[in-house]
Motif scaffolding. Structure first.
Motif, mmCIF file in Angstrom:
data_model
loop_
_atom_site.group_PDB
_atom_site.id
_atom_site.type_symbol
_atom_site.label_atom_id
_atom_site.label_comp_id
_atom_site.label_asym_id
_atom_site.label_seq_id
_atom_site.Cartn_x
_atom_site.Cartn_y
_atom_site.Cartn_z
ATOM 1 N N THR A 3 10.399 -35.248 87.192
ATOM 2 C CA THR A 3 10.718 -36.374 86.325
ATOM 3 C C THR A 3 12.002 -36.074 85.548
ATOM 4 N N PRO A 4 12.685 -37.094 85.049
ATOM 5 C CA PRO A 4 13.955 -36.865 84.347
ATOM 6 C C PRO A 4 13.764 -35.991 83.100
ATOM 7 N N CYS A 5 14.776 -35.212 82.772
ATOM 8 C CA CYS A 5 14.726 -34.384 81.568
ATOM 9 C C CYS A 5 14.806 -35.286 80.335
ATOM 10 N N PRO A 6 14.026 -34.988 79.295
ATOM 11 C CA PRO A 6 13.958 -35.908 78.151
ATOM 12 C C PRO A 6 15.151 -35.858 77.217
ATOM 13 N N THR A 7 15.893 -34.751 77.188
ATOM 14 C CA THR A 7 17.020 -34.619 76.268
ATOM 15 C C THR A 7 18.197 -33.965 76.981
ATOM 16 N N ALA A 8 19.361 -34.097 76.366
ATOM 17 C CA ALA A 8 20.564 -33.494 76.952
ATOM 18 C C ALA A 8 20.446 -31.977 77.002
ATOM 19 N N ARG A 9 19.896 -31.362 75.940
ATOM 20 C CA ARG A 9 19.816 -29.902 75.943
ATOM 21 C C ARG A 9 18.830 -29.401 76.997
ATOM 22 N N GLN A 11 18.165 -30.976 79.807
ATOM 23 C CA GLN A 11 18.809 -31.219 81.098
ATOM 24 C C GLN A 11 19.764 -30.090 81.435
ATOM 25 N N GLU A 12 20.567 -29.696 80.438
ATOM 26 C CA GLU A 12 21.547 -28.631 80.658
ATOM 27 C C GLU A 12 20.845 -27.316 80.992
ATOM 28 N N LEU A 13 19.804 -26.994 80.242
ATOM 29 C CA LEU A 13 19.064 -25.759 80.496
ATOM 30 C C LEU A 13 18.356 -25.802 81.843
ATOM 31 N N ALA A 14 17.711 -26.929 82.137
ATOM 32 C CA ALA A 14 16.986 -27.055 83.406
ATOM 33 C C ALA A 14 17.921 -26.902 84.600
ATOM 34 N N ASP A 15 19.104 -27.515 84.522
ATOM 35 C CA ASP A 15 20.075 -27.411 85.614
ATOM 36 C C ASP A 15 20.516 -25.960 85.809
ATOM 37 N N ARG A 16 20.772 -25.258 84.699
ATOM 38 C CA ARG A 16 21.214 -23.862 84.800
ATOM 39 C C ARG A 16 20.101 -22.964 85.339
ATOM 40 N N VAL A 17 18.882 -23.194 84.864
ATOM 41 C CA VAL A 17 17.757 -22.389 85.345
ATOM 42 C C VAL A 17 17.541 -22.627 86.837
ATOM 43 N N GLU A 18 17.597 -23.883 87.267
ATOM 44 C CA GLU A 18 17.398 -24.177 88.686
ATOM 45 C C GLU A 18 18.471 -23.499 89.547
ATOM 46 N N ALA A 19 19.703 -23.584 89.148
ATOM 47 C CA ALA A 19 20.786 -22.957 89.908
ATOM 48 C C ALA A 19 20.596 -21.442 89.961
ATOM 49 N N PHE A 20 20.214 -20.852 88.836
ATOM 50 C CA PHE A 20 20.012 -19.405 88.784
ATOM 51 C C PHE A 20 18.871 -18.976 89.699
ATOM 52 N N VAL A 21 17.766 -19.698 89.664
ATOM 53 C CA VAL A 21 16.614 -19.325 90.493
ATOM 54 C C VAL A 21 16.945 -19.486 91.969
ATOM 55 N N ARG A 22 17.543 -20.601 92.340
ATOM 56 C CA ARG A 22 17.833 -20.842 93.758
ATOM 57 C C ARG A 22 18.888 -19.874 94.300
ATOM 58 N N LEU A 71 7.685 -31.237 75.989
ATOM 59 C CA LEU A 71 8.278 -32.071 77.032
ATOM 60 C C LEU A 71 9.575 -31.461 77.543
ATOM 61 N N GLU A 72 10.375 -30.901 76.638
ATOM 62 C CA GLU A 72 11.592 -30.218 77.062
ATOM 63 C C GLU A 72 11.257 -28.930 77.812
ATOM 64 N N THR A 73 10.257 -28.218 77.320
ATOM 65 C CA THR A 73 9.819 -26.981 77.990
ATOM 66 C C THR A 73 9.392 -27.270 79.423
ATOM 67 N N ALA A 74 8.713 -28.393 79.613
ATOM 68 C CA ALA A 74 8.280 -28.761 80.964
ATOM 69 C C ALA A 74 9.468 -28.877 81.907
ATOM 70 N N ALA A 75 10.540 -29.493 81.437
ATOM 71 C CA ALA A 75 11.725 -29.655 82.281
ATOM 72 C C ALA A 75 12.279 -28.314 82.722
ATOM 73 N N VAL A 76 12.255 -27.335 81.815
ATOM 74 C CA VAL A 76 12.826 -26.017 82.103
ATOM 75 C C VAL A 76 11.869 -25.170 82.941
ATOM 76 N N LEU A 77 10.578 -25.147 82.589
ATOM 77 C CA LEU A 77 9.630 -24.282 83.290
ATOM 78 C C LEU A 77 9.359 -24.747 84.717
ATOM 79 N N LYS A 78 9.426 -26.046 84.962
ATOM 80 C CA LYS A 78 9.286 -26.523 86.338
ATOM 81 C C LYS A 78 10.359 -25.889 87.225
ATOM 82 N N ARG A 79 11.573 -25.838 86.706
ATOM 83 C CA ARG A 79 12.674 -25.252 87.488
ATOM 84 C C ARG A 79 12.524 -23.737 87.626
#
Length: 399
Positions: A3-9, A11-22, A71-79
């Protein structure tokens, strides 16, 4: 798939975490140091050094100590969960994530300095000593069956008991021990903070379990004459069960977040396999039996993501979310197991081979249906609530 990230911060963290993990973590999945009892200490250290370099150590806790919302934690931990090693690398794994949350809520400033700081930095791991052996009729899904005792002798507490399935005890530096502190009239419990290793806390055996993602594995523990000062009490005496509830609802939800990431990745691998592989004159995905399984995966994954975010919103409202986290844990763990099972089925022999991460994800998610409360216990608890509401006349159906 998320699901979409709830806040800009977030989103930024989730994108970085996903790139790092992959890009950085996934290549370590075949590292021989990633064994049956979890990644070795040196592999954990290596991954965490890379996470620090990327500025992603404990990303759900900001530099000033502020936690992201659930809700923000969910965006980051999913990634972070896109690889079973992802939460280990960025320090969002169990039991540390739940223990850090609890310490942040309950610990004194001195306790935070001594125990929480090194957990947040990723320089130490922790263990939560609650579950006890079934053969001793000890606490499991029913914490009121707690057998481990803590007696006040002079100005020290003396703790004795046996624990089992203690995740991460082997190699942990911080321990939270749950023990009975009542006088026998009513079961009451307290939590105690302990530096590890400690000669009075002995690892009897590191158990061989179906899962293998958590450093240190799961251990059988003997606690014999453990002496701790009054300052070791976490929060207040006799409030252990209350503090457990503070920890358990967010921790259950964090499990859902992380494993949604892993199962999403398994689905990606299975879908790519079904698109690439041919049988009986066409691609596997063009066979209705296979295509429908992948379609069902997509539905289960999306429903799981939405339910996680719904529960996160409830917790962010200030509610303990006990009922909502039980509902979410049941729905998400069962749905993710269905997805993982279909991924194995779609991939056939490749799905049961340890050459693919899909096999490990299947094992991990099967264990998840038991950890943090089996599905049946949560349903039983929900049924009791339904009965209570109905008997109080709050259900108006049929009127």
């Amino acid at each position: 798939m998320f699901t979409p990230c709830p806040t800009a911060r977030s989103q930024e963290l989730a994108d970085r975490v996903e790139a790092f993990v992959r890009e950085t973590v996934v290549p370590y999945e075949r590292d021989p140091r990633n064994g049956s009892h979890g990644p070795s200490a040196d592999l954990v250290d290596e991954l965490r050094a890379l996470a620090r370099e990327a500025g992603l150590m404990t990303p759900h806790v900001l530099a000033d100590g502020e936690h992201l919302t659930q809700l923000e934690t969910a965006a980051v931990l999913k990634r972070s969960g896109l690889s079973p090693l992802g939460p280990v690398a960025v320090n969002t794994m169990a039991p540390d994530e739940g223990n850090m949350f609890l310490l942040g809520k309950v610990a004194t400033e001195d306790q935070k300095q001594r125990f929480l700081t090194k957990l947040l930095s990723g320089h130490a791991r922790s263990a939560f000593f609650m579950t006890e052996p079934a053969e001793d009729e000890g606490a499991g899904s029913d914490p009121s069956m707690l057998k481990t005792t803590a007696r006040l002798v002079g100005d020290e507490w003396v703790i004795d008991g046996t624990k089992t399935f203690i995740t991460g005890a082997d190699g942990a530096e911080v321990g939270i021990v749950m023990a009975r502190t009542d006088d026998g009239d009513q079961v009451q419990a307290s939590m105690f903070l302990v530096n590890l290793p400690n000669p009075a806390i002995r690892i009897v055996k590191v158990l061989d379990t179906i899962d293998s993602s958590m450093p240190g594995g799961h251990s059988r523990i003997a606690i014999e004459g453990l002496r701790v000062p009054a300052s070791a009490v976490l929060g207040e005496v006799h409030k252990g069960f209350e503090y457990a509830q503070i920890r358990l609802s967010p921790a259950r939800l964090s499990h859902c977040m992380r494993w949604l990431g892993s199962v999403t990745r398994a689905h990606e691998i299975a879908a790519a396999y079904a698109t690439r592989r041919h049988a009986f004159g066409k691609r596997l995905i063009d066979h209705e039996g296979v295509g429908f399984m992948l379609a069902d995966n997509l539905i289960d994954l999306q429903q799981s993501a939405l339910m996680i975010d719904w529960c996160a919103g409830v917790l962010d409202s200030g509610s303990l979310g006990t009922t909502e986290s039980s509902m979410t844990k049941v729905a998400v763990s069962d749905a993710l197991f269905r997805v993982a099972d279909r991924c194995v089925q779609v991939m056939g022999g490749s799905g049961v081979s340890r050459d693919s991460i899909v096999e490990q994800v299947f094992r991990e998610v099967r264990a998840f249906r038991i950890y943090d409360g089996p599905t049946e216990v949560h349903k039983w608890s929900l049924a009791k609530k339904i009965k209570r509401i109905a008997m109080e006349g709050d259900y108006r159906a049929g009127r």
